[in-house]
Write a protein that holds these residues in place. Structure first.
Motif, PDB file in Angstrom:
ATOM      1  N   THR A 169       7.736  27.114   9.357  1.00 25.17           N
ATOM      2  CA  THR A 169       8.207  25.935  10.077  1.00 25.17           C
ATOM      3  C   THR A 169       8.115  26.135  11.577  1.00 25.17           C
ATOM      4  O   THR A 169       7.653  25.255  12.322  1.00 25.17           O
ATOM      5  N   LEU A 177       2.096  22.335  16.922  1.00 28.89           N
ATOM      6  CA  LEU A 177       2.153  20.907  17.244  1.00 28.89           C
ATOM      7  C   LEU A 177       2.563  20.675  18.690  1.00 28.89           C
ATOM      8  O   LEU A 177       2.024  19.789  19.374  1.00 28.89           O
ATOM      9  N   LEU A 199      -1.294  19.399   8.458  1.00 34.79           N
ATOM     10  CA  LEU A 199      -0.922  18.294   7.590  1.00 34.79           C
ATOM     11  C   LEU A 199      -0.985  18.721   6.131  1.00 34.79           C
ATOM     12  O   LEU A 199      -0.105  18.387   5.328  1.00 34.79           O
ATOM     13  N   ILE A 246       2.122  20.912   5.171  1.00 33.23           N
ATOM     14  CA  ILE A 246       3.347  20.147   4.966  1.00 33.23           C
ATOM     15  C   ILE A 246       3.311  19.416   3.631  1.00 33.23           C
ATOM     16  O   ILE A 246       4.275  19.429   2.847  1.00 33.23           O
ATOM     17  N   VAL A 288      10.019  18.188  17.268  1.00 34.84           N
ATOM     18  CA  VAL A 288       9.643  17.992  15.864  1.00 34.84           C
ATOM     19  C   VAL A 288       9.296  16.535  15.615  1.00 34.84           C
ATOM     20  O   VAL A 288       8.269  16.220  14.987  1.00 34.84           O
ATOM     21  N   HIS A 289      10.106  15.654  16.109  1.00 34.36           N
ATOM     22  CA  HIS A 289       9.857  14.227  15.906  1.00 34.36           C
ATOM     23  C   HIS A 289       8.553  13.793  16.565  1.00 34.36           C
ATOM     24  O   HIS A 289       7.751  13.054  15.974  1.00 34.36           O
ATOM     25  N   PHE A 341       5.500  15.158  14.463  1.00 35.88           N
ATOM     26  CA  PHE A 341       5.251  14.451  13.214  1.00 35.88           C
ATOM     27  C   PHE A 341       4.766  13.026  13.481  1.00 35.88           C
ATOM     28  O   PHE A 341       3.939  12.493  12.735  1.00 35.88           O
ATOM     29  N   GLN A 342       5.285  12.415  14.519  1.00 35.75           N
ATOM     30  CA  GLN A 342       4.830  11.071  14.859  1.00 35.75           C
ATOM     31  C   GLN A 342       3.365  11.088  15.263  1.00 35.75           C
ATOM     32  O   GLN A 342       2.592  10.192  14.931  1.00 35.75           O
ATOM     33  N   LEU A 356       1.132  13.186  14.123  1.00 38.10           N
ATOM     34  CA  LEU A 356       0.366  13.339  12.885  1.00 38.10           C
ATOM     35  C   LEU A 356       0.172  12.002  12.182  1.00 38.10           C
ATOM     36  O   LEU A 356      -0.901  11.697  11.652  1.00 38.10           O
ATOM     37  N   LEU A 373       4.349  11.691   3.950  1.00 35.21           N
ATOM     38  CA  LEU A 373       4.713  12.319   5.213  1.00 35.21           C
ATOM     39  C   LEU A 373       5.660  11.420   6.009  1.00 35.21           C
ATOM     40  O   LEU A 373       6.610  11.895   6.648  1.00 35.21           O
ATOM     41  N   GLU A 374       5.411  10.132   5.947  1.00 35.38           N
ATOM     42  CA  GLU A 374       6.267   9.190   6.669  1.00 35.38           C
ATOM     43  C   GLU A 374       7.676   9.209   6.096  1.00 35.38           C
ATOM     44  O   GLU A 374       8.679   9.164   6.839  1.00 35.38           O
ATOM     45  N   LEU A 386       9.404  12.291   7.309  1.00 39.15           N
ATOM     46  CA  LEU A 386       9.862  12.155   8.687  1.00 39.15           C
ATOM     47  C   LEU A 386      11.141  11.326   8.752  1.00 39.15           C
ATOM     48  O   LEU A 386      12.048  11.621   9.550  1.00 39.15           O
TER      49      LEU A 386
END
Length: 1271
Positions: A1082, A1089, A1125, A1128, A1159-1160, A1163-1164, A1166, A1187-1188, A1191
């Protein structure tokens, strides 16, 4: 004589003689038979003698006695000198020169020892010199001040040498030499420059064997240089005039280890330049000796003409014809007597006469091209050897022939009898006589001369342009005639190389067969064996980056390698001596040692003896000295190692010389080589022509030959104009040879085939391998240049009116020249290195050596003594064959039919601790990395028992600080197609299953591998980020920085894909048990990222990675983001499965990171990234919805944590039992014996890389888990 030399007209009745077409003044290539007179009383003997000596008609009166040598000598003294006195008068050098005697001898030009700066040593008389200091300079003991003068320099090495002229005012120092001061002029072919205080581009690059003519024209005040007789142009003009007492000296400056041979005129110039005089004039008797040899040549011409069949028939009908056979001996003997009387009068002229007139005479009699006139030359030699002084002349002749071999150039117009061939052919014929062979062997410089015979001058760029005037390659704009022309050219050159190599073998066979007249009696091969040992001793250290001085020419090593390879592969074709060379008493000597099959054997003492030439060679287990002390071998372990061919292979896939299916080296294939070519250049034309070499393909029908035991065809005698029965181009056995019987008490130091194999491998290592590397460079550079040329031509077509059109056309011309140069070099390397029989021998060598290594690897005490060059040569030779163009065999059978044991060896030894050198282990690992990139080779690995049993675990354990790059490439290839964003039809399902089982069954191994993978990926990302940031700060992309970023980018992407495979195949390693692996994973995802998404300039980020000719799609961020991606999604998929029991909460671990905004944001990024070019299949694109959802859960968890903090009024207080490393978990574990506490997760992660306490640095012996009560 040659067919076009004798032209016969009609004969009228009467007496006839053979007349030269130009009345005897010069020997012509054409002669005619005429009726001299119709007077029946004329005496033909006198007329014949007049013809021999070039005298006018009827100058000689009737002879009162039969012709004898005394009568001949009286004719020479009374009549011959009278009519040729003007030709026999020596012309001196005139004025304008002065020779200063400093111990060289009266009128002898040499180096002035008083002028030497540094250390120049004469290593062989008269003037072969070498620099033993870093930089050495010297002048000659003669100078000139007017006229035209020259001297020659034969290059023994091709490094930094400054050759030219200097006055006494030119100072020589440790750093300055010829050309570094006023009135000092030099040429340096290494740096392709001329020197007069400053350097300017001039001339051509020189190579070993070049003859550099240094000329000074003091009438026109110019200095010129010549390379092999070709002018390099005027180098200097306006040279300052000098006067008597102060002139220009020949001068040289040599860097350390450089060698050259100077000739000031003591020998005839190799390439005399018209109007330029030597410093040392020719002997006064030289013109007279030359005229005598011309008389002898006319005698031999007549003798050959009398033997011509169409002439003899007519002569038999003429009753009054004098017999030339009766005249030959007295005339030849008389001329030889007169010739040697000249030597008595001036003994110092022997060398000049031998190197000049005598050698030219013998070459003309023998003929440069076949068919050679053996008979005429033998008749002359028989008479010549009757004189005691002839031995001295033949010593000089042998030296002259050896020197000519070193300097001879291959000329296209003279092919195939070009280069060193004519000199080798003459030398082989002379040395068939035991008397002359003994004479050569007794010379102090026997081995030096032997090396000279094996030398070949390599062509430079300009030489190749002359040899290959027409160049063609696929896609070139030239018409089909260029292709045909190049085909014919390469065929002619191939035939030339083949003939020269044949003569090398003939010469070596003569030396092998020779038995020296010494006690104790020697076996055949002893002289050749001693020569090999001394040669290898001389070339110790040749494989270093900076070889020591005194090395042999590379061409000598290459030629000797080719000779031995042919002997071992194709057989000796000498049944009389093969019994001495092999332990296989029942074997057919015509079958090459490498192709015999059956029981193999190898003497262990070849590894256990510390021969002088192997002292510096490293063994697999270290140095010989160290091994002999730490790992001595006992007597019971020595002897001969025996094994059956193929015994180390799997029974199902075994292919040997005794099985029904033969190895590739002994099989015949019906396929067109040009279609198999992987490289862009193919020298093929229409029709059945499939390769550029005219060398016969010996591999056809070899399967039958193996079973029949006959790999060599019998040598068939070829017709010749002479009556000699020996073949024209074949090996001629030594006359009057002595063959020793085995009962005789002979010396035990005999030549063995196994010892020849050992020598072959070392010669390849120090001599041949660099040539293959150079060939590989030109092939690679050719491909690059062709791509650039095509790209430039495309730009010209697309932008016909662009402002850059002029620059584009200039660039196109430069790229075109580069392509043409590469094509020529590649063609030459194919001709000289990749002939068919050599490929066949190299393949058999690989088979033999890999079997030997596998057998010896079963005995630890012997395996460590094997020299490293065995392994290096095996790997290099294997890949040279694999990449050869045209290919040796199709790639589908290259390994399967003979070299499956190579796969066995590399997979079992790339991490073998007995191999001390990490570089060698890397070499084996790189071989695996290269081979598995090809589907046909990967299939061999999948079917190899050793590969499937050992390779998966060995690869995981080999992933360390040194070898992680090749291991990553290998694992990535084996795992290809397993990721969600990648589909591949060439994936290895077999090895993916084996890797999964290895990781699952050996938790400790996989844990160590995973830890190193995490560390490496983190380091790679850091290096990549720093490099990008450095370029962004300067906002410029330098070529070096771009190349560095590109390499790191590829590594980063590959490591990410490897980690993706781990999460896909072994998710339980992250989801079950402790959450250490999941937490580290992680942190790594967030770390990557953060660096990828925080780039200030996205466009600059992408462009900084793009290399020339690479599309932008292949270097975008998506190539790194896609594996993240996939990781995850792999974890999310595995989280819903129940087979792994209690699972770690992925959402909880991500939420525990103290950077929710990062982190946010990651992922956004991605979710919003355009995955159209990376993700394949609608099913996978739908995973983005998963994935969404993930998140959303993560955001919800972050919000709940924030509310919790607000509830407690800000930061949560940390109690005393909280881990002081992560400040998240309880300190539930302690180090022993120091008792410092931390949480079990932090301690476990720390101990993966370090076994010391991170508080006090004490060594950790144990980790104690603290119970809930004490906590």
């Amino acid at each position: 004589m040659s067919e076009d030399r004798a032209r016969f007209g009609t004969c009228s009745p009467g007496l006839v003689v053979v007349l030269n077409s130009d009345d005897g003044e010069h020997n012509s290539s054409k002669s005619r038979l005429v009726s001299y007179c119709d007077d029946m009383a004329s005496q033909p003997v006198e007329r014949a003698l007049e013809y021999f000596f070039g005298l006018p008609n009827k100058v000689l009166g009737p002879l009162n006695a039969s012709v004898s040598s005394n009568i001949v000598r009286s004719i020479i003294k009374d009549e011959f000198l009278k009519f040729h006195l003007n030709f026999c008068t020596s012309v001196g050098n005139g004025d304008g020169i002065r020779i200063v005697d400093h111990g060289c001898g009266q009128n002898m030009v040499g180096l002035d020892e008083l002028s030497i700066c540094g250390d120049i040593k004469i290593i062989k008389p008269p003037l072969l010199v070498e620099s033993l200091a870093v930089f050495s300079s010297s002048r000659a003991n003669a100078y000139v001040w007017k006229g035209k003068w020259m001297y020659e320099v034969i290059l023994e090495t091709s490094g930094v040498q400054q050759l030219g002229w200097a006055t006494l005012s030119c100072p020589f120092t440790d750093h300055k030499g010829v050309g570094d001061a006023d009135d000092s002029y030099a040429f340096d072919g290494k740096r392709v420059s001329k020197w007069n205080k400053e350097a300017e581009k001039y001339g051509q690059s020189w190579v070993v064997g070049d003859v550099i003519g240094c000329c000074i024209d003091l009438d026109c005040d110019e200095i010129l240089f010549y390379r092999n007789g070709v002018s390099l142009g005027v180098a200097f003009q306006g040279v300052r005039k000098m006067g008597p007492g102060f002139g220009y000296y020949p001068a040289i400056s040599l860097s350390q280890g450089e060698r050259c041979e100077l000739n000031f005129g003591a020998r005839p110039f190799r390439y005399p330049i018209q109007d330029f005089l030597p410093f040392q004039s020719a002997p006064s008797v030289c013109p007279f000796a030359t005229k005598l040899l011309q008389c002898l040549l006319r005698l031999l011409d007549m003798h050959s003409a009398e033997r011509a069949e169409n002439l003899v028939g007519k002569l038999r009908r003429l009753k009054r014809l004098v017999s030339i056979e009766q005249l030959f001996y007295p005339v030849c003997h008389g001329i030889c007597e007169e010739f040697f009387s000249l030597l008595e009068a001036d003994a110092a002229c022997a060398e000049y006469l031998a190197w000049g007139p005598l050698l030219s005479f013998m070459m003309e009699v023998f003929r440069i091209s076949a068919p050679h006139d053996y008979s005429s030359l033998d008749r002359f030699i028989d008479v010549f050897l009757q004189f005691q002084e002839s031995h001295q002349m033949f010593e000089h002749i042998i030296r002259a022939l050896s020197c000519c071999c070193k300097t001879a150039s291959v000329v296209l117009a003279e092919c195939p009898y070009s280069g060193s061939y004519p000199y080798l052919a003459l030398a082989c014929h002379l040395l068939r006589r035991e008397e002359l062979m003994v004479l050569w062997w007794k010379l102090s410089d026997f081995e030096f001369l032997f090396e000279g015979f094996l030398s070949q001058r390599s062509p430079n760029k300009q030489d190749l342009q002359c040899m290959m005037p027409s160049v063609w390659w696929p896609g070139s704009c030239e018409d089909i005639s260029y292709e045909d022309s190049m085909m014919l050219t390469t065929t002619a050159l191939s035939e030339t190389v083949s003939k020269i190599e044949k003569k090398h073998r003939d010469l070596c066979l003569l030396v092998i067969e020779f038995v020296p007249p010494i006690m104790p009696p020697q076996l055949p091969g002893s002289v050749f064996r001693r020569f090999l040992q001394n040669l290898l001793l001389k070339n110790r250290g040749a494989d270093r980056n900076m070889p020591p001085p005194g090395m042999s020419r590379n061409s000598v090593l290459v030629s000797l390698y080719a000779v031995i390879l042919h002997f071992l592969s194709e057989g000796f074709s000498m049944k009389e001596i093969c019994g001495w060379l092999t332990n296989h008493a029942t074997s057919d000597p015509d079958v090459g040692f490498l192709h015999r099959g059956g029981e193999q054997s190898f003497p262990v003492d070849l590894f256990l003896k510390n021969d002088p030439h192997k002292t510096d060679l490293s063994r697999l287990g270290g140095s010989f000295t160290h091994l002999s002390k730490c790992n001595p071998v006992f007597s019971q372990e020595t002897g001969i190692m025996r094994w059956e061919e193929g015994s180390m292979d799997d029974g199902e896939t075994r292919v040997t010389h005794r099985t029904t299916q033969k190895p590739c080296c002994c099989s015949s294939y019906d396929f067109e080589l040009s279609k198999m070519s992987k490289l862009p250049i193919k020298y093929t034309a229409k029709g059945p022509r499939v390769h550029c070499s005219s060398i016969p393909d010996r591999s056809a029908h070899v399967a039958a030959e193996c079973s029949a035991g006959n790999l060599n065809d019998e040598i068939v005698d070829k017709p010749s104009t002479s009556d000699q029965s020996v073949p024209d181009l074949g090996y001629c056995p030594l006359l009057d040879r002595r063959i020793m019987t085995t009962e005789v008490n002979v010396c035990s130091a005999t030549l063995r085939e196994e010892e020849l194999l050992d020598t072959l491998l070392l010669l390849y290592h120090i001599g041949v391998s660099p040539n293959f590397k150079q060939a590989s460079y030109y092939m690679s550079h050719q491909s690059q240049s062709m791509s650039l040329l095509e790209e430039t031509e495309k730009q010209i077509r697309e932008q016909p009116f662009s402002e850059q059109l002029k620059h584009l056309k200039e660039a196109r011309n430069e790229y075109r020249e580069e392509v043409m140069d590469c094509v020529r070099h590649c063609a030459w390397y194919r001709i000289s290195l990749f002939s068919r029989w050599k490929q066949r021998g190299m393949y058999a060598t690989c088979m033999w050596i890999v079997q030997l290594l596998l057998v010896f690897s079963k005995v630890d005490s012997l395996f460590i003594y094997i020299p490293e060059f065995y392994l290096e040569t095996l790997v290099d030779c294997f890949h040279v064959l694999r990449k050869s163009d045209p290919p040796f065999v199709p790639s589908t059978i290259f390994i399967k039919q003979g070299l499956t044991s190579f796969v066995t060896f590399v997979v079992t030894h790339f991490n073998d601790s007995r191999i001390l050198s990490a570089d060698l282990r890397d070499l084996l690992l790189q071989s695996i990395s290269v081979l598995i990139q090809y589907k046909e080779y990967l299939a061999v690995f999948e079917g190899n028992k050793a590969a499937t049993q050992r390779m998966p675990k060995a690869l995981l354990s080999a992933f360390d600080n040194r070898t992680w790059i090749p291991v990553t490439n290998i694992l990535l290839r084996l795992c290809k197609g397993s990721s969600k964003h990648e589909e591949s039809s060439s994936s290895s399902v077999v090895f993916q299953k084996l890797l999964r089982e290895a990781c699952a069954n050996d938790a400790e191994l996989f844990s160590a591998f995973l830890n190193r993978l995490f560390n490496t990926l983190s380091w790679t990302m850091t290096e990549f980020s720093v490099s990008i940031r450095e370029m962004q700060e300067k906002y410029e992309v330098l070529e070096f920085q771009q190349r560095k970023c590109s390499v790191i980018y590829d590594l980063l992407r590959n490591l990410g894909r490897l980690l993706e495979f781990c999460t896909h195949e072994i998710p339980q390693a992250f989801l079950s048990g402790t959450d250490t692996n999941l937490r580290r994973l992680t942190e790594l995802i967030i770390f990557i990222l953060n660096h990828i998404t925080s780039a200030a300039d996205a466009e600059f980020f992408d462009l900084s990675l793009r290399r020339q000719g690479q599309s932008l799609e292949k270097v975008s961020r998506g190539m790194i983001l896609a594996p993240l991606l996939g990781i995850i999604l792999n974890l999310l998929d595995a989280s819903v499965e129940t087979e792994y029991g209690t699972l770690n909460d992925v959402v909880d671990v991500f939420a525990s990171m103290d950077c929710p905004d990062t982190v946010h944001c990651g992922f956004q990024y991605l979710l919003e990234y355009d995955w159209a070019g990376f993700l394949r299949g609608d099913a996978y694109l739908s995973k983005l919805g998963q994935l969404e959802n993930f998140l959303s859960l993560l955001i919800s968890r972050f919000e709940s944590q924030q509310l919790e903090r607000m509830r407690w009024g800000g930061e949560i207080d940390v109690d005393d039992d909280t881990c002081c490393i992560c400040y998240t978990y309880k300190a539930d574990a302690q180090f022993a014996p120091c008792s410092h506490r931390s949480c079990h997760g932090c301690i476990t992660r720390h101990l993966l890389n370090c076994h010391r306490c991170f508080f006090c640095n004490a060594t950790v012996l144990e980790v104690i888990k603290i119970g809930k009560e004490s906590a």
